[in-house]
Motif scaffolding. Structure first.
Motif, PDB file in Angstrom:
ATOM      1  N   ALA A 196       7.213 -13.352   5.199  1.00 41.17           N
ATOM      2  CA  ALA A 196       7.223 -12.772   6.542  1.00 41.17           C
ATOM      3  C   ALA A 196       6.569 -11.407   6.607  1.00 41.17           C
ATOM      4  O   ALA A 196       5.975 -11.048   7.631  1.00 41.17           O
ATOM      5  CB  ALA A 196       8.674 -12.663   7.043  1.00 41.17           C
ATOM      6  N   ALA A 197       6.654 -10.636   5.513  1.00 41.79           N
ATOM      7  CA  ALA A 197       6.276  -9.228   5.611  1.00 41.79           C
ATOM      8  C   ALA A 197       5.295  -8.709   4.574  1.00 41.79           C
ATOM      9  O   ALA A 197       4.686  -7.653   4.786  1.00 41.79           O
ATOM     10  CB  ALA A 197       7.545  -8.376   5.541  1.00 41.79           C
ATOM     11  N   SER A 198       5.106  -9.386   3.469  1.00 43.88           N
ATOM     12  CA  SER A 198       4.285  -8.817   2.401  1.00 43.88           C
ATOM     13  C   SER A 198       2.790  -8.867   2.727  1.00 43.88           C
ATOM     14  O   SER A 198       2.273  -9.903   3.156  1.00 43.88           O
ATOM     15  CB  SER A 198       4.520  -9.561   1.086  1.00 43.88           C
ATOM     16  OG  SER A 198       3.632  -9.076   0.095  1.00 43.88           O
ATOM     17  N   PRO A 199       2.084  -7.759   2.479  1.00 45.81           N
ATOM     18  CA  PRO A 199       0.624  -7.778   2.657  1.00 45.81           C
ATOM     19  C   PRO A 199      -0.073  -8.661   1.626  1.00 45.81           C
ATOM     20  O   PRO A 199      -1.232  -9.029   1.824  1.00 45.81           O
ATOM     21  CB  PRO A 199       0.237  -6.300   2.474  1.00 45.81           C
ATOM     22  CG  PRO A 199       1.357  -5.695   1.689  1.00 45.81           C
ATOM     23  CD  PRO A 199       2.587  -6.423   2.102  1.00 45.81           C
ATOM     24  N   GLU A 200       0.628  -9.028   0.566  1.00 45.89           N
ATOM     25  CA  GLU A 200       0.029  -9.857  -0.482  1.00 45.89           C
ATOM     26  C   GLU A 200      -0.352 -11.253   0.009  1.00 45.89           C
ATOM     27  O   GLU A 200      -1.225 -11.900  -0.575  1.00 45.89           O
ATOM     28  CB  GLU A 200       0.985  -9.998  -1.665  1.00 45.89           C
ATOM     29  CG  GLU A 200       1.230  -8.707  -2.425  1.00 45.89           C
ATOM     30  CD  GLU A 200       2.167  -8.912  -3.592  1.00 45.89           C
ATOM     31  OE1 GLU A 200       2.081  -9.981  -4.244  1.00 45.89           O
ATOM     32  OE2 GLU A 200       2.993  -8.021  -3.865  1.00 45.89           O
ATOM     33  N   VAL A 201       0.308 -11.731   1.057  1.00 40.32           N
ATOM     34  CA  VAL A 201       0.015 -13.082   1.549  1.00 40.32           C
ATOM     35  C   VAL A 201      -0.772 -13.068   2.861  1.00 40.32           C
ATOM     36  O   VAL A 201      -0.890 -14.089   3.527  1.00 40.32           O
ATOM     37  CB  VAL A 201       1.309 -13.903   1.715  1.00 40.32           C
ATOM     38  CG1 VAL A 201       1.873 -14.271   0.358  1.00 40.32           C
ATOM     39  CG2 VAL A 201       2.339 -13.156   2.545  1.00 40.32           C
ATOM     40  N   GLU A 202      -1.300 -11.918   3.215  1.00 47.42           N
ATOM     41  CA  GLU A 202      -2.142 -11.821   4.415  1.00 47.42           C
ATOM     42  C   GLU A 202      -3.312 -12.789   4.294  1.00 47.42           C
ATOM     43  O   GLU A 202      -4.071 -12.767   3.332  1.00 47.42           O
ATOM     44  CB  GLU A 202      -2.667 -10.395   4.585  1.00 47.42           C
ATOM     45  CG  GLU A 202      -3.466 -10.171   5.856  1.00 47.42           C
ATOM     46  CD  GLU A 202      -2.605 -10.214   7.103  1.00 47.42           C
ATOM     47  OE1 GLU A 202      -3.108 -10.671   8.137  1.00 47.42           O
ATOM     48  OE2 GLU A 202      -1.425  -9.799   7.030  1.00 47.42           O
TER      49      GLU A 202
END
Length: 287
Positions: A238-244
């Motif tokens: 939901a929030a991590s930039p790693e999975v953008e």
């Protein structure tokens, strides 16, 4: 985008991993909507999370995923309040206690809530997800999906019902839906992923029925993980930039992981999609 500028919706956010996920995301400052059937409990949990997090933008809205009427009413209400939705976290789910039951719309309850309800809610909110510009759909599935099979002419399991069979096929449906929606939304700024949270020590396992179920529960109970641990992958997606920008994937312990071979069957996914549109009476604005 700053976390405090985001709008996040969590279904089933009043208990278990949904509650733990909601509390963690509230700490980041996002506007948070908790949606569940139990209004009294939902209001209590919302107040508690506001108090603990210091975030006064946490609110509750009633939603019964076992009722298409309730889902439609919820979506209309949500869209009257919010012009965008940055994260839709399809967390709510259930497993039957043993006896086959049906939703208000005449569907077997497990797949009715876990898949068809989720399918309709996601579709009705898709315009708000697109309006966010870069948004995420996250669905909580289970590794039990690997035991699931979809019998397309008997998804309601009227012939050979068992609680585990119903649950496993609904979790497989979650993943097939995730992959198919990701393909159809390719390039539209909305990512779609799903996850296995782990075997979590929550109310989900509270009431095993029957001798076999109680014996099985006794064996697995020592291996159940705390809800905070079970919420980690939901929070990550939901929030991590790693999975953008990552879409159409299945995650376990915050790591991309292969799902079952059957979950990659695109023909099966397309058939399920068509049945889902027929059963819900909703045609998705993506083809």
């Amino acid at each position: 985008m700053r976390a405090e500028d985001k709008v996040i919706l969590i279904t089933g956010g009043n208990a278990g991993i949904g509650k733990a996920t909601a509390a963690a995301l509230a700490m980041q400052g996002s506007t948070l909507v908790l949606a569940s059937r139990n209004a009294a409990k939902g209001e209590v949990v919302s107040r508690a999370i506001r108090s603990i997090s210091g975030n006064d933008r946490v609110q509750f809205m009633p939603l019964d995923l076992a009722s298409f009427e309730s889902i439609t009413r919820f979506a209309e209400n949500f869209k009257s309040r919010f012009q965008r939705l940055d994260v839709l976290l399809n967390n709510a789910g259930l497993v039957a206690s043993g006896k086959r039951t049906e939703t208000k719309d005449g569907l077997e309850t497990t797949i009715g809530v876990n898949h068809f309800g989720t399918f309709l809610l996601t579709g009705l909110l898709l315009d708000r997800l697109k309006a966010a510009g870069s948004s995420r759909i996250v669905t909580v599935s289970s590794r039990v999906h690997a035991r699931g099979k979809l019998i397309l002419d008997d998804l309601q399991l009227k012939e050979q019902f068992s609680a585990m069979k119903a649950y496993a096929q609904s979790k497989l449906a979650n993943i097939l839906f995730t992959y198919e929606l990701a393909r159809r939304l390719n390039g539209e700024g909305v990512t779609v992923n799903c996850l296995h949270p782990g075997m979590v020590r929550s109310s989900f396992y509270d009431r095993p029925s029957g001798l076999k179920a109680k014996l099985a529960f006794g064996m697995i109970k020592p291996f159940l993980i705390p809800v905070e641990k079970g919420a980690e992958t939901s929070i990550f997606l939901a929030a991590s930039p790693e999975v953008e920008g990552i879409t159409g994937k299945y995650f376990v312990k915050c790591m991309e992981t292969p799902s079952s071979p059957l979950s990659y069957d695109q023909e099966l996914a397309q058939s399920l999609w068509e049945i889902s549109e027929q059963m819900t009476g909703f045609t998705y604005p993506v083809r």
